[in-house]
Write a protein that holds these residues in place. Structure first.
Motif, PDB file in Angstrom:
ATOM      1  N   ALA A 343       0.837  -1.193   0.000  1.00  0.00           N
ATOM      2  CA  ALA A 343       0.000   0.000   0.000  1.00  0.00           C
ATOM      3  C   ALA A 343       0.875   1.247   0.000  1.00  0.00           C
ATOM      4  O   ALA A 343       2.035   1.218   0.428  1.00  0.00           O
ATOM      5  N   GLY A 344       0.305   2.340  -0.454  1.00  0.00           N
ATOM      6  CA  GLY A 344       1.003   3.616  -0.361  1.00  0.00           C
ATOM      7  C   GLY A 344       0.919   4.169   1.050  1.00  0.00           C
ATOM      8  O   GLY A 344       0.190   3.664   1.903  1.00  0.00           O
ATOM      9  N   ASP A 345       1.693   5.227   1.313  1.00  0.00           N
ATOM     10  CA  ASP A 345       1.666   5.870   2.625  1.00  0.00           C
ATOM     11  C   ASP A 345       1.898   7.360   2.470  1.00  0.00           C
ATOM     12  O   ASP A 345       2.019   7.874   1.351  1.00  0.00           O
ATOM     13  N   ASP A 346       1.949   8.076   3.614  1.00  0.00           N
ATOM     14  CA  ASP A 346       2.131   9.526   3.586  1.00  0.00           C
ATOM     15  C   ASP A 346       3.497   9.946   4.115  1.00  0.00           C
ATOM     16  O   ASP A 346       3.708  11.115   4.425  1.00  0.00           O
ATOM     17  N   VAL A 347       4.425   9.015   4.228  1.00  0.00           N
ATOM     18  CA  VAL A 347       5.773   9.327   4.725  1.00  0.00           C
ATOM     19  C   VAL A 347       6.558   9.995   3.594  1.00  0.00           C
ATOM     20  O   VAL A 347       6.628   9.477   2.480  1.00  0.00           O
ATOM     21  N   LEU A 348       7.144  11.149   3.884  1.00  0.00           N
ATOM     22  CA  LEU A 348       7.673  12.019   2.827  1.00  0.00           C
ATOM     23  C   LEU A 348       8.702  11.343   1.944  1.00  0.00           C
ATOM     24  O   LEU A 348       8.694  11.515   0.723  1.00  0.00           O
ATOM     25  N   LEU A 349       9.629  10.589   2.530  1.00  0.00           N
ATOM     26  CA  LEU A 349      10.681   9.941   1.744  1.00  0.00           C
ATOM     27  C   LEU A 349      10.457   8.447   1.590  1.00  0.00           C
ATOM     28  O   LEU A 349      11.371   7.720   1.201  1.00  0.00           O
ATOM     29  N   SER A 350       9.257   7.978   1.859  1.00  0.00           N
ATOM     30  CA  SER A 350       8.979   6.559   1.655  1.00  0.00           C
ATOM     31  C   SER A 350       8.938   6.258   0.164  1.00  0.00           C
ATOM     32  O   SER A 350       8.277   6.971  -0.601  1.00  0.00           O
ATOM     33  N   PRO A 351       9.610   5.206  -0.288  1.00  0.00           N
ATOM     34  CA  PRO A 351       9.488   4.818  -1.696  1.00  0.00           C
ATOM     35  C   PRO A 351       8.052   4.491  -2.099  1.00  0.00           C
ATOM     36  O   PRO A 351       7.730   4.473  -3.287  1.00  0.00           O
ATOM     37  N   ALA A 352       7.174   4.249  -1.124  1.00  0.00           N
ATOM     38  CA  ALA A 352       5.765   3.963  -1.407  1.00  0.00           C
ATOM     39  C   ALA A 352       4.882   5.201  -1.254  1.00  0.00           C
ATOM     40  O   ALA A 352       3.659   5.083  -1.288  1.00  0.00           O
ATOM     41  N   HIS A 353       5.482   6.365  -1.121  1.00  0.00           N
ATOM     42  CA  HIS A 353       4.709   7.575  -0.851  1.00  0.00           C
ATOM     43  C   HIS A 353       3.631   7.807  -1.908  1.00  0.00           C
ATOM     44  O   HIS A 353       3.904   7.903  -3.105  1.00  0.00           O
ATOM     45  N   GLY A 354       2.390   7.879  -1.455  1.00  0.00           N
ATOM     46  CA  GLY A 354       1.297   8.329  -2.299  1.00  0.00           C
ATOM     47  C   GLY A 354       0.794   7.378  -3.354  1.00  0.00           C
ATOM     48  O   GLY A 354      -0.014   7.784  -4.194  1.00  0.00           O
ATOM     49  N   ARG A 355       1.227   6.123  -3.337  1.00  0.00           N
ATOM     50  CA  ARG A 355       0.774   5.237  -4.415  1.00  0.00           C
ATOM     51  C   ARG A 355       0.896   3.773  -4.020  1.00  0.00           C
ATOM     52  O   ARG A 355       1.815   3.377  -3.296  1.00  0.00           O
ATOM     53  N   ALA A 356      -0.072   2.961  -4.511  1.00  0.00           N
ATOM     54  CA  ALA A 356       0.076   1.512  -4.402  1.00  0.00           C
ATOM     55  C   ALA A 356       1.336   1.129  -5.176  1.00  0.00           C
ATOM     56  O   ALA A 356       1.617   1.676  -6.250  1.00  0.00           O
ATOM     57  N   THR A 357       2.083   0.176  -4.643  1.00  0.00           N
ATOM     58  CA  THR A 357       3.465  -0.022  -5.088  1.00  0.00           C
ATOM     59  C   THR A 357       3.763  -1.468  -5.456  1.00  0.00           C
ATOM     60  O   THR A 357       3.289  -2.399  -4.813  1.00  0.00           O
ATOM     61  N   GLY A 358       4.567  -1.622  -6.498  1.00  0.00           N
ATOM     62  CA  GLY A 358       5.172  -2.905  -6.817  1.00  0.00           C
ATOM     63  C   GLY A 358       6.668  -2.806  -6.560  1.00  0.00           C
ATOM     64  O   GLY A 358       7.321  -1.871  -7.029  1.00  0.00           O
ATOM     65  N   TYR A 359       7.198  -3.717  -5.770  1.00  0.00           N
ATOM     66  CA  TYR A 359       8.626  -3.706  -5.434  1.00  0.00           C
ATOM     67  C   TYR A 359       9.341  -4.777  -6.261  1.00  0.00           C
ATOM     68  O   TYR A 359       8.982  -5.953  -6.206  1.00  0.00           O
ATOM     69  N   VAL A 360      10.360  -4.362  -7.013  1.00  0.00           N
ATOM     70  CA  VAL A 360      11.123  -5.298  -7.837  1.00  0.00           C
ATOM     71  C   VAL A 360      12.538  -5.368  -7.279  1.00  0.00           C
ATOM     72  O   VAL A 360      13.262  -4.371  -7.252  1.00  0.00           O
ATOM     73  N   ASN A 361      12.917  -6.551  -6.819  1.00  0.00           N
ATOM     74  CA  ASN A 361      14.206  -6.761  -6.159  1.00  0.00           C
ATOM     75  C   ASN A 361      15.076  -7.699  -6.994  1.00  0.00           C
ATOM     76  O   ASN A 361      14.636  -8.779  -7.383  1.00  0.00           O
ATOM     77  N   LEU A 362      16.307  -7.276  -7.259  1.00  0.00           N
ATOM     78  CA  LEU A 362      17.288  -8.122  -7.929  1.00  0.00           C
ATOM     79  C   LEU A 362      18.465  -8.334  -6.993  1.00  0.00           C
ATOM     80  O   LEU A 362      19.018  -7.378  -6.443  1.00  0.00           O
ATOM     81  N   THR A 363      18.849  -9.583  -6.823  1.00  0.00           N
ATOM     82  CA  THR A 363      19.961  -9.955  -5.955  1.00  0.00           C
ATOM     83  C   THR A 363      21.020 -10.666  -6.783  1.00  0.00           C
ATOM     84  O   THR A 363      20.694 -11.488  -7.640  1.00  0.00           O
ATOM     85  N   VAL A 364      22.283 -10.337  -6.528  1.00  0.00           N
ATOM     86  CA  VAL A 364      23.388 -10.949  -7.273  1.00  0.00           C
ATOM     87  C   VAL A 364      24.510 -11.312  -6.306  1.00  0.00           C
ATOM     88  O   VAL A 364      24.595 -10.760  -5.203  1.00  0.00           O
ATOM     89  N   PRO A 365      25.385 -12.235  -6.696  1.00  0.00           N
ATOM     90  CA  PRO A 365      26.575 -12.499  -5.882  1.00  0.00           C
ATOM     91  C   PRO A 365      27.466 -11.261  -5.833  1.00  0.00           C
ATOM     92  O   PRO A 365      27.385 -10.377  -6.695  1.00  0.00           O
TER      93      PRO A 365
END
Length: 442
Positions: A343-365
């Protein structure tokens, strides 16, 4: 007191480190205040560290570094109010175990139990689920020690900009000392695994995101199928030997680490064949356990990770663009691409600020050759209005980030008021937020 330091501090992954002039491990709020005052008297910048699970130079400094891992423990549990007050250096897993004994739980957390509460809040840590904002959304109030050594208690009834800024601030507004979190009654979760064709999943991505309370997917870019994980509340009792199912996720991490080491000899192009030979070890049959044990699992293997938060409606398009780009590169990571939602939130520097969010994570050695995967992916994700996770690998600067945050100037104003001399800054924060500017106080 701060003493001259000769010990190198490094992150959990070993991807960043520093030799601070002074290193302190305070065990009380008074000791934190004294350490900050001493650093200011000596003209040193101050950064605070927890377990070091950031993958960039977020907390490194040649000045004074405060290691808060000794400032830990639960201060109070209020079962009537459904709240817990905890010291900043307390690990999430430790807190969850205490809550579990009192019949309480956190509504949603990420997969890593070893992070400290303050570190997780400061970088925008999150779990998954369209009904759940990042961890900052569970904060009832907190205490912040500022550059002058005074302590502010901040809650939702205080200045709304300060409340919006302090919950995810990269440690630039002061030192979080204690945090009060809202809790829910203890609950169990059922973990289920399925698979689907990638193209089919992308066509119904929005619907899939809402089919489970806590959904996630894993995708190996050289394949055309995804593994879907659904985690939902249940009244069923814990499955016998549920801990063994949880351990399977850890063994999967070990398999990825081993594959990465072998690929250093044969090259990253050999990863698909190596992965097929070893097979996946993650839990495949449904199981039920206490919420915090389903959300998290031990992660002993060191790696490098990058994550970006996208508008939910653009996430599927970003994955469509990633697929041919990563295949053309021909270089693969043994770790799957992980996609979660929130879900979105109202935290000023949150990556989810103001919008429903999809998080894409890439992990490498942690090898130089795999960095090209992250470079290609970051370029693509940035084109979809992505905001990088503050604690993970990325190359964004303040010029790139400012237009992506509607309340960017409000945060800069708060920072200029609370820390006008830039006491809590370092090279990384100057890069991603810009230096403190007195003009912002207006």
């Amino acid at each position: 007191m701060l003493r001259p330091n000769r010990r190198i501090w490094s992150t959990w992954s070993g991807t960043a480190g520093c030799l601070p002039a002074q290193l302190a491990a305070p065990t009380s709020e008074d000791e934190i205040a004294e350490a900050v005052r001493a650093a200011v008297r000596n003209g040193l910048n101050v950064r605070t560290a927890g377990t070091g699970h950031s993958f960039n130079r977020l907390v490194t400094t040649p000045g004074a570094l405060l290691d808060l891992t000794s400032y830990k423990g639960v201060v109070a549990v209020d079962r009537v109010a459904g709240e817990v007050t905890v010291r900043a250096g307390t690990r999430i897993g430790e807190l969850c175990r205490v809550l579990d004994r009192d019949g309480l739980a956190l509504a949603n957390i990420g997969t890593l139990a070893d992070q400290t509460i303050a570190g997780a809040l400061s970088t925008g840590n999150h779990g998954t689920g369209l009904a759940h904002p990042p961890l900052s959304g569970q904060v009832a109030r907190l205490r912040l020690l500022t550059a002058d050594g005074n302590v502010l208690t901040v809650g939702p009834d205080d200045d709304p900009d300060l409340w919006g800024g302090v919950r995810t601030a990269l440690g630039t507004l002061g030192v979080l000392t204690t945090v009060t979190l809202r809790c829910v009654p203890q609950f169990n979760l059922r973990h289920r695994v399925d698979s689907a064709p990638l193209q089919e999943l992308l066509e119904r991505f929005g619907a899939w995101a809402g089919e489970s309370e806590h959904p996630s997917l894993n995708w190996q870019p050289w394949t055309d199928r995804v593994t879907l994980r659904s985690i939902d509340r249940t009244d069923a009792p814990s499955t016998p030997r549920a801990s063994a199912r949880r351990l399977a996720a850890t063994l999967d991490e070990v398999r990825c680490g081993f594959t990465g080491q072998v690929a250093r000899v044969g090259g990253a192009r050999t990863v698909p064949a190596l992965t097929a030979g070893l097979g996946g070890l993650g839990p495949t049959s449904p199981y039920v356990d206490a919420s915090h044990r389903v959300f998290t699992f031990p992660q002993p293997v060191r790696f490098l990770a990058m994550e970006h938060a996208l508008p939910l409606e653009r996430t599927a398009d970003a994955l469509r663009e990633l697929r041919p780009a990563l295949r053309r590169l021909g270089m693969h990571s043994p770790y799957s691409v992980l996609v979660r939602v929130g879900a979105g939130d109202d935290v000023l520097l949150s990556p989810a600020h103001g919008r429903a969010t999809g998080y894409v994570n890439l992990t490498v050695p942690r090898t130089v050759g795999h960095l090209e995967i992250l470079r290609i992916a970051e370029h693509i994700l940035r084109g979809h209005d992505a905001r990088p996770h503050w604690g993970k690998a990325h190359t964004a600067t303040a010029e790139v980030l400012a237009p992506r945050y509607p309340r960017w100037k409000d945060f800069r104003r708060i920072r200029a008021v609370l820390d006008p001399e830039g006491t809590f800054s370092n090279e990384y924060t100057d890069k991603v937020l810009g230096p403190v500017d007195a003009a912002d106080r207006r």
